[in-house]
Design a protein around this motif. Structure first.
Motif, PDB file in Angstrom:
ATOM      1  N   ASP A 568       0.974  -1.202  -0.051  1.00 39.04           N
ATOM      2  CA  ASP A 568       0.009  -0.142   0.059  1.00 39.04           C
ATOM      3  C   ASP A 568       0.829   1.507  -0.007  1.00 39.04           C
ATOM      4  OD1 ASP A 568       0.731   0.938   2.615  1.00 39.04           O
ATOM      5  OD2 ASP A 568      -0.766  -0.664   3.492  1.00 39.04           O
ATOM      6  N   ASN A 586       0.261  -1.507  -5.349  1.00 40.28           N
ATOM      7  CA  ASN A 586      -0.392  -1.084  -4.035  1.00 40.28           C
ATOM      8  C   ASN A 586      -1.836  -0.894  -4.257  1.00 40.28           C
ATOM      9  OD1 ASN A 586       2.151  -0.700  -2.677  1.00 40.28           O
ATOM     10  ND2 ASN A 586       2.191   1.456  -3.386  1.00 40.28           N
ATOM     11  N   PRO A 588      -5.347   0.741  -2.737  1.00 40.10           N
ATOM     12  CA  PRO A 588      -5.349   1.961  -2.566  1.00 40.10           C
ATOM     13  C   PRO A 588      -5.060   2.730  -1.073  1.00 40.10           C
ATOM     14  CG  PRO A 588      -7.546   1.147  -2.998  1.00 40.10           C
ATOM     15  CD  PRO A 588      -6.380  -0.004  -3.342  1.00 40.10           C
ATOM     16  N   LYS A 589      -5.405   1.647   0.017  1.00 43.13           N
ATOM     17  CA  LYS A 589      -5.359   2.520   1.239  1.00 43.13           C
ATOM     18  C   LYS A 589      -4.394   1.382   2.074  1.00 43.13           C
ATOM     19  CE  LYS A 589      -8.276   5.837   0.903  1.00 43.13           C
ATOM     20  NZ  LYS A 589      -7.884   7.088   1.400  1.00 43.13           N
ATOM     21  N   CYS A 590      -4.743   0.271   2.325  1.00 41.90           N
ATOM     22  CA  CYS A 590      -4.142  -0.738   3.206  1.00 41.90           C
ATOM     23  C   CYS A 590      -4.019  -1.940   2.560  1.00 41.90           C
ATOM     24  CB  CYS A 590      -4.731  -0.986   4.696  1.00 41.90           C
ATOM     25  SG  CYS A 590      -3.730  -1.897   5.718  1.00 41.90           S
ATOM     26  N   HIS A 593      -6.528  -6.528   5.321  1.00 39.85           N
ATOM     27  CA  HIS A 593      -7.838  -6.406   6.007  1.00 39.85           C
ATOM     28  C   HIS A 593      -8.001  -7.373   7.074  1.00 39.85           C
ATOM     29  CE1 HIS A 593     -12.204  -7.925   6.263  1.00 39.85           C
ATOM     30  NE2 HIS A 593     -12.272  -6.714   6.236  1.00 39.85           N
ATOM     31  N   THR A 739       0.648   2.174   8.808  1.00 44.44           N
ATOM     32  CA  THR A 739      -0.484   1.707   7.987  1.00 44.44           C
ATOM     33  C   THR A 739      -1.397   1.335   8.959  1.00 44.44           C
ATOM     34  OG1 THR A 739      -0.908   1.094   5.858  1.00 44.44           O
ATOM     35  CG2 THR A 739       0.042  -0.538   7.171  1.00 44.44           C
ATOM     36  N   ASN A 743      -5.030   3.451   8.921  1.00 41.29           N
ATOM     37  CA  ASN A 743      -5.971   2.829   8.124  1.00 41.29           C
ATOM     38  C   ASN A 743      -7.183   2.288   9.307  1.00 41.29           C
ATOM     39  OD1 ASN A 743      -5.735   3.176   5.368  1.00 41.29           O
ATOM     40  ND2 ASN A 743      -3.815   2.403   5.953  1.00 41.29           N
ATOM     41  N   LYS A 785     -13.381   1.980   8.568  1.00 37.54           N
ATOM     42  CA  LYS A 785     -12.170   2.244   8.432  1.00 37.54           C
ATOM     43  C   LYS A 785     -11.465   1.082   7.660  1.00 37.54           C
ATOM     44  CE  LYS A 785     -12.344   5.890  10.705  1.00 37.54           C
ATOM     45  NZ  LYS A 785     -13.630   6.031  11.154  1.00 37.54           N
ATOM     46  N   PRO A 786     -10.481   1.608   6.500  1.00 37.01           N
ATOM     47  CA  PRO A 786     -10.020   0.474   5.608  1.00 37.01           C
ATOM     48  C   PRO A 786      -9.551  -0.984   6.271  1.00 37.01           C
ATOM     49  CG  PRO A 786      -9.010   2.899   5.057  1.00 37.01           C
ATOM     50  CD  PRO A 786      -9.803   2.724   6.245  1.00 37.01           C
ATOM     51  N   LYS A 792     -15.549  -2.940   1.021  1.00 31.90           N
ATOM     52  CA  LYS A 792     -14.894  -1.702   0.582  1.00 31.90           C
ATOM     53  C   LYS A 792     -13.400  -2.516   0.045  1.00 31.90           C
ATOM     54  CE  LYS A 792     -13.293   2.195  -1.393  1.00 31.90           C
ATOM     55  NZ  LYS A 792     -12.046   1.666  -2.028  1.00 31.90           N
ATOM     56  N   ASP A 796     -11.458  -3.418  -3.668  1.00 31.29           N
ATOM     57  CA  ASP A 796     -10.216  -3.130  -4.055  1.00 31.29           C
ATOM     58  C   ASP A 796      -9.390  -4.333  -4.473  1.00 31.29           C
ATOM     59  OD1 ASP A 796     -10.447  -0.430  -3.147  1.00 31.29           O
ATOM     60  OD2 ASP A 796      -9.903  -0.711  -1.134  1.00 31.29           O
TER      61      ASP A 796
END
Length: 814
Positions: A568, A586, A588-590, A593, A739, A743, A785-786, A792, A796
């Motif tokens: 990421d 990468n 987009p965020k983290c 999960h 991160t 995130n 949150k990511p 979400k 991704d």
């Protein structure tokens, strides 16, 4: 038949290994010459072929152990002519008697005599090849290799040079060189049984099992009862996980020769692989009936008895028996026993003593390094492995261990860690016989394979548990390839969401690669990197056109066949490309999960106590439930400083190492060195997962170790309402804390350096109102949150897979 034809026929039979027939041909040739019979030799005008006959006769005499007789047979040839081959024959006799100095003198005389030969270069090649053989017998492996190659430059098909090259390759573990030498020897003589055995054995040694099977089967057409070939074939089938065929062949070997103890030992190994320790013991006992003083087999028996939970006293008896065979040779076994009992300091002493007794056994350095790892002494772990690799430079597994474990070392240069991974990749890919280059086209859906040993209660399982079910099955056909035989309730939960769930446990890399390629996988995802149960050797075959490493590891795999490492923007900025063989993709965020347990909102053990424990206790409790291997001198020093700065505060450590009282004492001493008394430490061992999660209700503020941050533990702590204080890093691994907190919407828990870490620990621990607010609102706060937003994150991942495939398609020449 002409006499010279009989002589050359004798040479041919000798080359083919048919010594009795060769001797008979020679005898016939000699009897047909009135000047020389089999048992006498008097100087006369011998034709050249009779000189050859005498050299052959001397060779036969030498094989029978008669060096003096061989010298006597050669003597009349020297009185007739100074042919360089006569000196070679004499040098050979000296070599057999280990008189290397005299052998070398004869080779010098051979060089002088060769100057008069019709083809002096050819003669020089033969002499040089013989010099290489002498060097090998003296133990000069580098000299032997150099001289062999020099001889082969002059005469490429010189048998003795190729033979020496093969012997050097075996001694130096140069498998590629050995394969070359064996193949060239077989071009000269396709009936060379030893070359077939050597070649097939080397191929299965480097995991080229299919090739080994093909070679052994071909050679068995010539030598159907060759125990060496049958054994190699069985071993190749064993490595290829074709167990029934392996057992059948091993049994066939025992029908031919029932006294081959090593075959019983191999059968014991098969039983051990299947965790059938009782059968393994039966086979080992049979092996020991044949070879009762075989130390390796006695050691194996002891290790099997350890698995059968035999009382240590019985193991000690076997160790004493080994010592009675060869004094002090049981230390390695005693080290293994004490390691299994969790007595690591005692194990270290035993292994060190074993190495002291036999410093040539450099494999012991791996055992010593392994104990240092268990003791969290990673600097000495690294030193041991680097020393071991000086004598075993082609041990890919050792480089893999270095690449993974050296990440624990504080301040470790990321570029050196990258070198370990690259060396691993070079070795694995150099011994991988081929890479797939033709692939099945994409059909309606992308076929995506996930390869891991951790589709279970494991960090990797927690990361994908709720994501896999949300991937759009109209776009993706999902395959799971598990390298682990163990399953649990998380496995059962995941399985239905893969259309194909296949076990590749205990299968060879080549077999797995073929399976994956035949499945027509478009994108293959590695979820392990260099952690246990990985399948990186399968990825080296490039069974899928797009391959990526994700979640299970935090650095380069070292494989050119791996296209991407997934990261990421925080953990893998553009600068990280300098320490990656792969390209970086990468999210987009983290990069990861975290899946909350499905019953997080209903299970009482997972309920968050809204009141921080400090309210009831009257003191702050810092906590870390990370693997205690992540602790180092800098972490202990800083955490001790924090404890001393926060009055009456305690530190709660919880991990499986603390099941052991010795480890508890170790950590008490370690913190005591920095002025923290044992009563300030709460030390607990392993618990079932939900009990572990519930224990966060006893923690006010979690502390993240460094440089090896927590990932799962960080997410679990946040899920349970406890913030995690973490330190900014300098690499993918050391940026994971950053991160994770960004995130999770908790950026205020990130410290820029150790001084800020210290000051934030104090200020946050004083803010009871903030700690209370987090506990009361955390679950609601983090859900979008990511790190925790499953829907979400799944989108991704879908975008990533489609993007990787589009990039692959774009690189195909139009």
């Amino acid at each position: 038949m002409p006499k010279n034809a009989l002589i050359f026929l004798s040479l041919i039979f000798l080359e083919l290994g048919a010594r009795d027939v060769a001797r008979l041909s020679l005898k016939t040739a000699l009897k047909e010459n009135s000047a020389l019979d089999e048992n006498s030799a008097t100087p006369q005008n011998y034709p050249d072929f009779l000189a050859l006959a005498l050299r052959l006769q001397a060779a036969f005499a030498l094989q029978g152990g008669g060096a003096d007789a061989a010298f006597g047979i050669l003597e009349p040839v020297f009185s007739l002519e100074q042919n360089f081959k006569n000196h070679l024959s004499k040098a050979n006799i000296f070599l057999v008697t280990k008189d290397f100095l005299s052998a070398k003198k004869e080779l010098e005389l051979a060089k002088i005599a060769s100057q008069n030969s019709q083809n002096s270069q050819n003669s020089l090649a033969q002499i040089t090849a013989f010099e290489s053989f002498v060097a090998f017998n003296e133990g000069d492996l580098l000299g032997a290799k150099s001289l062999s190659l020099e001889a082969l430059k002059i005469k490429p098909n010189l048998r003795i040079a190729l033979l020496t090259l093969s012997l050097v390759a075996i001694k130096t573990n140069d498998d590629k060189l050995n394969i070359f030498a064996c193949k060239e020897l077989l071009k000269l003589n396709p009936y060379n049984e030893s070359a077939w055995i050597n070649l097939s054995g080397t191929l299965h040694k480097i995991s080229m099992c299919d090739e080994s099977i093909e070679i052994a089967n071909k050679a068995l057409c010539f030598y159907p009862k060759s125990t060496g070939l049958l054994s190699n074939l069985a071993t190749a089938y064993h490595q290829n996980k074709q167990i029934e065929k392996a057992i059948s062949l091993y049994e066939k070997v025992l029908e031919i020769d029932p006294n081959m103890s090593n075959i019983f030992s191999n059968l014991s190994g098969i039983a051990a692989d299947a965790n059938d320790w009782q059968k393994a013991l039966e086979y080992t006992n049979k092996a020991l009936q044949i070879s009762p003083k075989n130390i390796t087999m006695l050691s194996n028996k002891a290790k099997i008895l350890i698995e059968l939970q035999t009382p240590p006293e019985q193991i000690e008896k076997i160790a004493d028996e080994i010592d009675s065979i060869k004094k002090d040779l049981s230390y390695e076994l005693r080290g293994y026993l004490t390691k299994k009992l969790g007595k690591y300091n005692q194990a270290l002493k035993c292994y060190k003593k074993a190495f002291e007794m036999d410093s040539n056994n450099t494999s012991l350095l791996k055992s010593i390094g392994g104990i240092y790892k268990e003791l969290s002494d990673f600097e000495n772990f690294e030193l041991c492995y680097k020393e071991y690799l000086k004598t075993h430079p082609n041990d890919a597994e050792a480089y893999s261990h270095l690449a993974f474990t050296s990440h624990y070392i504080y301040g470790k240069d990321e570029k050196e860690l990258f070198t370990y991974a690259k060396n691993y990749g070079k070795i694995v890919e150099s011994r991988t016989p081929y890479r797939y280059s033709a692939f099945a086209p994409k059909k309606d859906r992308l076929k995506v394979g996930f390869c891991s040993g951790d589709f279970r209660n494991h960090p990797v399982g927690y990361f994908i548990d709720s994501v896999i079910p949300l991937l759009d099955k109209s776009k993706f056909e999902l395959f799971a390839y598990t390298t682990n035989a163990k399953e649990d309730e998380l496995t059962a939960r995941l399985k239905p969401h893969f259309e194909h769930y296949k076990s590749i446990y205990n299968k060879s890399p080549e077999h797995c690669a073929k399976l994956i390629h035949d499945d027509g996988i478009n994108i293959l995802i590695d979820l392990s990197g260099h952690i246990a149960l990985n399948a990186l050797e399968t990825f080296a075959y490039k069974p899928a056109p797009v391959q990526a490493s994700w979640i299970g590891y935090w650095a380069s795999t070292g494989l050119e066949a791996m296209d991407y490492v997934v990261g990421d923007p925080i953990v893998s900025p553009p600068s990280e490309a300098e320490v990656m063989v792969e390209r970086i993709w990468n999210l987009p965020k983290c990069f990861y999960h975290f899946s909350l347990p499905p019953d997080a909102s209903t299970n009482e053990l997972l309920a968050i106590n809204p009141e921080p424990p400090c309210v009831k206790n009257g003191f702050i409790t810092f906590g870390s439930f990370n693997n205690l291997s992540k602790m180092n001198e800098h972490v202990v020093a800083l955490w001790s400083k924090i404890l001393k700065a926060v009055p009456n505060s305690k530190l709660f450590l919880k991990y499986r190492q603390l099941n052991d009282d010795e480890q508890k004492e170790h950590f008490c001493r370690w913190f005591g060195k920095y002025g923290v008394s044992a009563d300030r430490l709460i030390l607990e061992g392993q618990s079932p997962r939900y009990e572990l999660l519930n224990a966060y209700n006893r923690v006010d503020l979690a502390l993240d170790p460094f440089p090896y941050h927590g990932t799962t533990t960080t997410a679990e702590s946040v899920m349970m309402g406890v913030g995690v204080l973490t330190l900014k890093g300098y690499s993918y691994l050391t940026r994971i804390g950053e991160t994770s907190m960004i995130n999770s919407g908790l950026a205020e828990f990130i410290a820029n350096d150790e001084n800020e870490y210290f000051s934030k620990a104090i200020s946050i621990s004083k803010d009871v109102e903030k700690l209370s607010y987090l506990r009361a609102n955390m679950r609601e706060y983090i859900k979008d949150k990511p790190v925790f937003d499953t829907a979400k994150f799944a989108k991704d991942v879908e975008t990533m897979l489609e993007g990787m495939w589009s990039e692959f398609i774009s690189r195909i020449p139009k």
